[in-house]
Design an enzyme around this catalytic site. Sequence first.
Site, PDB file in Angstrom:
ATOM      1  N   ASP A  38     -16.926  38.754  34.785  1.00  0.00           N
ATOM      2  CA  ASP A  38     -18.094  39.701  34.259  1.00  0.00           C
ATOM      3  C   ASP A  38     -19.100  39.249  33.698  1.00  0.00           C
ATOM      4  O   ASP A  38     -18.887  38.647  32.660  1.00  0.00           O
ATOM      5  CB  ASP A  38     -17.232  40.897  33.369  1.00  0.00           C
ATOM      6  CG  ASP A  38     -17.703  42.391  33.468  1.00  0.00           C
ATOM      7  OD1 ASP A  38     -18.637  42.381  34.367  1.00  0.00           O
ATOM      8  OD2 ASP A  38     -17.310  43.310  32.937  1.00  0.00           O
ATOM      9  N   ASP A  39     -20.415  39.584  34.150  1.00  0.00           N
ATOM     10  CA  ASP A  39     -21.592  39.138  33.439  1.00  0.00           C
ATOM     11  C   ASP A  39     -21.740  37.524  33.367  1.00  0.00           C
ATOM     12  O   ASP A  39     -22.087  36.917  32.241  1.00  0.00           O
ATOM     13  CB  ASP A  39     -21.646  39.668  32.238  1.00  0.00           C
ATOM     14  CG  ASP A  39     -21.978  41.196  32.289  1.00  0.00           C
ATOM     15  OD1 ASP A  39     -21.820  41.670  32.934  1.00  0.00           O
ATOM     16  OD2 ASP A  39     -22.208  41.593  30.749  1.00  0.00           O
ATOM     17  N   CYS A  77     -22.982  46.213  36.221  1.00  0.00           N
ATOM     18  CA  CYS A  77     -21.686  46.103  36.965  1.00  0.00           C
ATOM     19  C   CYS A  77     -21.190  47.113  37.902  1.00  0.00           C
ATOM     20  O   CYS A  77     -20.866  46.533  39.081  1.00  0.00           O
ATOM     21  CB  CYS A  77     -20.497  46.226  35.616  1.00  0.00           C
ATOM     22  SG  CYS A  77     -20.892  44.948  34.251  1.00  0.00           S
ATOM     23  N   HIS A 131     -15.569  48.662  39.232  1.00  0.00           N
ATOM     24  CA  HIS A 131     -15.902  49.287  38.089  1.00  0.00           C
ATOM     25  C   HIS A 131     -14.963  50.565  37.873  1.00  0.00           C
ATOM     26  O   HIS A 131     -15.033  51.376  38.678  1.00  0.00           O
ATOM     27  CB  HIS A 131     -17.265  49.736  38.173  1.00  0.00           C
ATOM     28  CG  HIS A 131     -17.903  50.110  36.583  1.00  0.00           C
ATOM     29  ND1 HIS A 131     -18.270  49.232  35.758  1.00  0.00           N
ATOM     30  CD2 HIS A 131     -18.237  51.114  36.038  1.00  0.00           C
ATOM     31  CE1 HIS A 131     -18.564  49.900  34.593  1.00  0.00           C
ATOM     32  NE2 HIS A 131     -18.521  50.991  34.638  1.00  0.00           N
ATOM     33  N   ASP A 327     -20.362  39.273  38.781  1.00  0.00           N
ATOM     34  CA  ASP A 327     -21.383  40.493  39.335  1.00  0.00           C
ATOM     35  C   ASP A 327     -22.547  40.498  39.137  1.00  0.00           C
ATOM     36  O   ASP A 327     -23.207  41.257  39.815  1.00  0.00           O
ATOM     37  CB  ASP A 327     -20.394  41.960  38.676  1.00  0.00           C
ATOM     38  CG  ASP A 327     -20.608  41.938  37.303  1.00  0.00           C
ATOM     39  OD1 ASP A 327     -20.649  40.776  36.669  1.00  0.00           O
ATOM     40  OD2 ASP A 327     -20.174  42.777  36.558  1.00  0.00           O
ATOM     41  N   HIS A 328     -23.070  39.620  38.105  1.00  0.00           N
ATOM     42  CA  HIS A 328     -24.554  39.547  37.920  1.00  0.00           C
ATOM     43  C   HIS A 328     -24.671  38.469  36.777  1.00  0.00           C
ATOM     44  O   HIS A 328     -23.558  38.206  36.226  1.00  0.00           O
ATOM     45  CB  HIS A 328     -25.387  40.872  37.472  1.00  0.00           C
ATOM     46  CG  HIS A 328     -24.688  41.575  36.733  1.00  0.00           C
ATOM     47  ND1 HIS A 328     -24.368  41.180  35.134  1.00  0.00           N
ATOM     48  CD2 HIS A 328     -23.830  42.543  36.520  1.00  0.00           C
ATOM     49  CE1 HIS A 328     -23.787  42.163  34.614  1.00  0.00           C
ATOM     50  NE2 HIS A 328     -23.494  42.922  35.391  1.00  0.00           N
TER      51      HIS A 328
END
Length: 557
Positions: A38-39, A77, A131, A327-328
């Site tokens: 995540d992130d 997300c 999510h 996710d990014h």
Amino acid sequence: MWTQWCAGGRQTVFLLVQVLVLKFTCCGRPNILFIVLDDFRPIMRSYGNQLIIAPNMDNLARNSVVFNRAYTQQALCGPSRTSFLTSRRPDTTKLWDVHYYWRKSAGNYTTLPQYFKEHGYHTESFGKIFHPGIVSGKTTDYPYSWSVPPYLPSTQQYKMKKVCPGARGKLQMNVVCPVNVSTQPEHTLPDIQSTQHAVQFIEKLSKESQPFFLALGYHKPHIPFKFPQEYLKLYPLDEIKLAKFHTKPRGLPSVAWNPWTDLRERDDVKSLNVSFPFGPIPEHFQKLMIQSYYASVSYVDNLLGEVFAALEKKGMSGNTITLLTGDHGWALGENQEWSKFSNFEVTTRVPLLVSVPGLTGKPLSGTRKYSSSDKDWPDRSMVQDNQYKITNGLVELVDIFPSLVELAGLPILKTCPQTSFNITICTEGCSFVPLIKNATSPHTVIKNWKSAVFSQYPRPSLQPETDSDQPRAVDSRVMGYSIRTDSHRYTEWIQFYPNNFTVNWNNVYARELYSQVTDSEDHHNLASDPRYLDIVHKLAVKLRQGWRAALPLLNQT
Ligand SMILES: *[C@@H]1O[C@H](CO)[C@@H](O)[C@H](O)[C@H]1NC(C)=O
Ligand SMILES: *[C@@H]1O[C@H](CO)[C@@H](O)[C@H](O)[C@H]1NC(C)=O
Ligand SMILES: *[C@@H]1O[C@H](CO)[C@@H](O)[C@H](O)[C@H]1NC(C)=O
Ligand SMILES: *[C@@H]1O[C@H](CO)[C@@H](O)[C@H](O)[C@H]1NC(C)=O
Ligand SMILES: *[C@@H]1O[C@H](CO)[C@@H](O)[C@H](O)[C@H]1NC(C)=O
Ligand SMILES: *[C@@H]1O[C@H](CO)[C@@H](O)[C@H](O)[C@H]1NC(C)=O
């Protein structure tokens, strides 16, 4: 004659599929290990960062193709995950915020795990893949996507709780949160729980089991940076460097700015009295955040070692395809920015490692968990930088679904038509298997790959407000569309109509142009420099033509 690779030219791809499937015929279909952090921005050694200690990811990278230019479709997300799990872009999932379930609000699209499930796979999810909540129908899309209900770690409920040690022994809700795990609620942390359950799943597998699609979603390095405190010693604070350009650039349009409200609401950042919307955050605290982000990555890496080791012990490394991504990205102080919520290179670019045993390298082996006693930690000099198989071909997270499908030898996906709300299975991406071949075999040469990739981000207003980071679609007035080519990132912020979720391409509020050859930090906005008029014009046209026109071309002679 040139035809579009994904839309038409299929012959070469079919041949490829047969070669790949053959590799696995001894043991049926390959298993899939699908890992999402995540992130997570690309900061491992395979991306040229010598600072990060992540030996298990480095080992995976050495036996993978490393995608050096992989991008999310939206740096948030919910929209990103719904997008890559359905292989549709946010304008087709109709999800730009975290308030809708695509099956109800856009179309009943089949997901990546669902497709594998429908083709005989056992699909199971540990941690954060979809999510959670409304975005995945309050069931994390069970039963459609998963064979059994997804495992969600119980301790994730403390994400917004006062569990971080603060000044004078007071517990706070912090961004920076190294902890003594045994003092935490339930004496554990979410990613430790997800790992234990994934390992148990692997240990229970038998040779006769169905092929599996194991999705493992880590919560770190998302804030709060809550990780076992012993990981701090890997990154002495006096060795932490600030971002190269850590001040706000003059040429940056205000609409592009994300005011990192998610940081401001936490006790440690709140007490710094940082001014809204631009900051800055004091340098000492910037270093603490960078240190904790790095430590969170090492913590997850160590957990991954347990999963890889369990697969190896089961003798399953050899027929398991492993894909690791995020996710990014996440800004770590570049241009005075933090967090995601934007269209910058640092927030849209993600790591992507794809390991296909026999094709990209050896099956994973030699992975391990490091214990917390001092002498066991790998130090930087220990890690060898072997030759990584790196591809610079542009890829997007929407490409993952058609690529894994092709690698597993399942029926390939068709490109979605212009309007696809009533079509359950199609792709708005393109399989990147040809890039894997190109990076691993001297006999395949791919030219005319994707010419651009696309991301977007909504804003409620032209000036930063408290909901600029995560505006509801119904409150949005602006959409930022961003295109990344081999050489540039170009972004236009245009009018968005919240009544019907459409945009007006004739009303452009702001433009950004960054050279990715000389300025990958997006510090010098060239959009209003007359010397770049030509390139701005060309990229504006390309942005309006959209992703279809940027698909790879295949030479059919
Ligand atoms: C959506 O598709 C699934 C199968 O993919 C089906 O079971 C379900 O009934 C569909 N829902 C609607 C509302 O059409
Ligand atoms: C962590 O907390 C436990 C329980 O309070 C304590 O016994 C232990 O000494 C602590 N460890 C460290 C390194 O502070
Ligand atoms: C922040 O503001 C509060 C209230 O005005 C003050 O007590 C505190 O010392 C300030 N903190 C910093 C780090 O400036
Ligand atoms: C394919 O491989 C060749 C040789 O390594 C490389 O020069 C070229 O850039 C690659 N093409 C793509 C699209 O990655
Ligand atoms: C989807 O809708 C379009 C027009 O709205 C129609 O032409 C097409 O046949 C439909 N496709 C499916 C698969 O139902
Ligand atoms: C969307 O709404 C705006 C504002 O009412 C209107 O100008 C525009 O024509 C609408 N677009 C579509 C495609 O309906």
